[in-house]
Design a protein around this motif. Structure first.
Motif: not given
Lengths: 291, 291, 291, 291
Positions: C89-90, C92, C115, C152, C155, C159, C162, C164, C186, C190, C196
């Motif tokens: 999991v990201l 942001i 991030c 992002v 990558n 993920f 993601i 935000v 994004c 993924l 997302f």
């Protein structure tokens, strides 16, 4: 049933942001009785729970009924008691009528001209500010709705006293009334022993304008003196006024006896105050270069 | 000349202090168009530069024209679409006319009674809140200026739906409409398949009243369900409403087809919203003991 | 002696001006515990007499301890319960740690990357926001202080989810996170069943950005759905979030059982709320063109 | 990196509500550097974007660094230049050190006692108000943390000058310093040519206290005179001070030469100001019965 008095809560606030925008005065409003966008400015009149009616132009407090006497008495009586026999008086600005009311307390005055650029201020004052506007229909008074800078240019060697009761230099039409050209034209419009007097802002929030106004006036008039007075709902409470004079000195030529014999009631101005108001705090002497 | 639009400055602020007094909403005012102290409360109407007219009772925002539809649609259509054939509807409070306007969108309604204790709210709405008050003169509507708690006591087995569109329990007459006795009298005033629905405050600033109102209503009605809706200028934006019902369940007995066939325009309420509004966040289930 | 509790008076006020500047929330401050000008923004943390600590970035409320759970649970659990097995999991933004705390409640998560462009937010949270920052040192978490849009981009196909958790598009670095290019990157970052999810502002004060964000996200992802949640100290209290998904549908593919079996405590999110949050008021459907 | 200057936004406001609660001053805060609840009062120090540090006790402005000189110079130098040879001076209140700093500019002073009930004010001043507190460690100065009314009772025929630099009579310990008993004890603590001087509030918001303080002082001291000074961030900007004297008259016995020869820099007080400050506006003469 309609006479039930409004309860003042915390919900209606007037906020005046002082120059710089980092401080200001807030007042609770009991009600807002008048709001109008004239061609010149936004006009508001509200009722304060303690101070009576409050006139606001473009978000700047012009006065509250509770303390306007401080300002109007100091602006008017210092020059009018300096001149030995003021007959013709010009008020520039002052559409609310407060300065005119003070001028007409002097029995020597035969002709008082009010030059207020915005007729809506006068109408609003007549309707909602009874204590201010009481002399607006006096037969000795004439009202012109014209820019003060233009009006003064058309008169030569005519007035005994000119009073500038303006808004801030940064608001609406105020700027025209802070120029050297305007002061020069006032000089020309005055008779040989004429006196000029202007409100010249506060030296805490508006240092710059205080210095500019004093320096310009003193570059035009042979005698120029700044004086101060308390004005409790104006920014900082410390207000400056500047006299420009052709011959007469507000301290040396001022006739104390005339004040003591004055019939009309005054609440701020008196003989001691006249003299004392010219004593300036050291920082204000330095700011204006008056030593 | 009179049509020059007012310029909104920073100087006129409305401040609503939320329950507890530690937070609240401020709104700039373009102008204040009405202030009146009725025998029941202080009434103010002001114009906001973006949200249109705003009605304020005793310093509490009743609505802005920009978002009142969220509140009035949720308060009215959830119960009126739960009842299969609402003919006689009682609105308690709601003198601005917003709830009445929504009720009369339902063609089945033959008689809509508005019981608003304060006639001055109705007069002010007719004068200044045209979009709210549009149905106040509809022949299907009757208006009584009477305390809602008293009015409901005098009616038995009469109404299909009773809607409580009240002010806060802590303001003015609001308290009477949050008692168990009042809810019991509403029960008796309803027909055998009658539906009661009340606004029941927000669960962030007014936790206590949300729990009290829900618990009292659920102790009187066999079926009771709380639902929520956004109300963007009310405290916290999170508003609760509580249904009390004798027989009908707002989720099981609700007829989706009638919503889809509804002729009148709606801006917030729709079939998905009807169902979704009964899904409560966990903390609100806990607060009201609904599991 | 040092433990005497501060008395909250009326003298210290925090004022958030909402978009447009014509309305906003005020909160009394018990004390201001942190003020710092980072290279990215002004950071303030104050204590409110009822809501605990409040984090403010550039004059915009990020959360109060009393209601942050509403926002963080809705932002995180809707996408994480939509994905059948989120491992990577990201997040942001979200330097306060609140979203990370919620992400790490999911036992399937093996790697959570935060991030956050501004390291000072993280430091301030660790020092003053203990409930938020509790997982910032969790070994499953990595923290990068880098612009989210740049991060992002580097990558691909990595993920599962993601998130935000940004500031407003008009504040500080927020704008970068509302562009179509960012959403495309994004998408690429993924995995093939990736999800997302972004906070997408409120539709009362920030109509424009709600529409823009939804339209841009839906132009990039084959499945896109907006949902709403109450967030009681954010502008209007009505918050929108938008899911962009490659394959999975947040309503059809969502596994209710996993929620019911979830071990960690939740205060807002539950199975009914998951489904209900996708029911949009009619005006919001119209604003975003979702029919 | 730590030296980046804080950007002042609109979000942190200090609001001082003046007596009556219907008006007051607001100031933006750059940062709040100190908040403490002492056993006596809440103490706050904040930085204003223009006025430097501001000390606030129980929500009442004590001074800003930009204008404290107006208050401290007028409170101290009027009595100290009235006394021909002040050696022993007592300051009651004034824990910030401003009055002490002015007292110690007089080379005749051998012993200056500061009696400030709240030691935390002194500590806070030493830490955050460098310009105020500069003389707190001067060997001529002794500091007692004791109630001023109690302290003065224990001294007889000792001091040349007593200065009361108190908070408002309605705040904290201020009330003790406005009683007739206190003034009598000050009389006894003074030597035979001793001078007492107290700040006595503003006559716009606090009419009542101005009259009470003047009348009580004048009932104790054979010579009593009120004087005024501008204090631009105090309520109304118009501040009163009252001299009570056993023998010496502040106008007749005042030695102008000593002022002119004074070595230390002064920014407000000068010889003209000394005399002028005793000229009172008519309404203030009436309020205090001084004719």
């Amino acid at each position: 049933m309609e006479d039930r008095e409004l309860r003042t809560l915390n919900h209606l606030m007037y906020m005046e942001y002082y120059t710089g925008g980092n401080a200001g005065l807030f007042m609770k409003m009991k009600q807002l009785v008048y709001s109008f966008q004239s061609p010149f400015q936004r006009i508001d009149i509200f009722e304060h729970p303690e101070f009576g009616m409050v006139l606001v132009l473009d978000g700047i407090t012009m006065f509250t009924e509770a303390d306007e006497f401080m300002y109007h008495e100091m602006l008017v009586h210092v020059p009018l008691f300096t001149h030995p026999n003021p007959k013709r008086v010009l008020i520039i600005g002052g559409g609310d009528g407060g300065s005119l009311r003070e001028v007409l307390k002097h029995p020597s005055v035969e002709e008082a001209i009010l030059c207020e650029v915005d007729p809506y201020v006068i109408d609003a004052a007549k309707l909602h500010l009874k204590e201010m506007s009481v002399e607006l229909d006096n037969p000795k008074a004439s009202i012109f709705n014209e820019n003060g800078a233009d009006f003064v240019r058309k008169n030569k060697d005519y007035f005994d006293v000119i009073i500038v009761d303006s808004t801030d230099p940064t608001a609406g039409e105020g700027g025209h009334l802070f120029t050297k050209e305007f002061y020069s034209n006032c000089y020309k419009a005055l008779r040989k022993d004429g006196i000029f007097c202007a409100e010249t802002e506060d030296p805490f929030y508006d240092k710059g304008w205080v210095a500019i106004a004093y320096n310009r006036i003193s570059s035009v008039f042979p005698i120029s003196k700044m004086y101060t007075g308390f004005m409790t709902t104006y920014p900082s409470g410390m207000w400056t006024y500047t006299i420009g004079s052709k011959e007469l000195d507000p301290l040396e030529d001022y006739d104390e006896e005339r004040v003591l014999d004055f019939g009309a009631p005054l609440r701020y101005y008196n003989t001691e105050i006249h003299r004392a108001s010219f004593a300036l705090p050291t920082f204000l002497k330095e700011l204006t270069g008056q030593f």
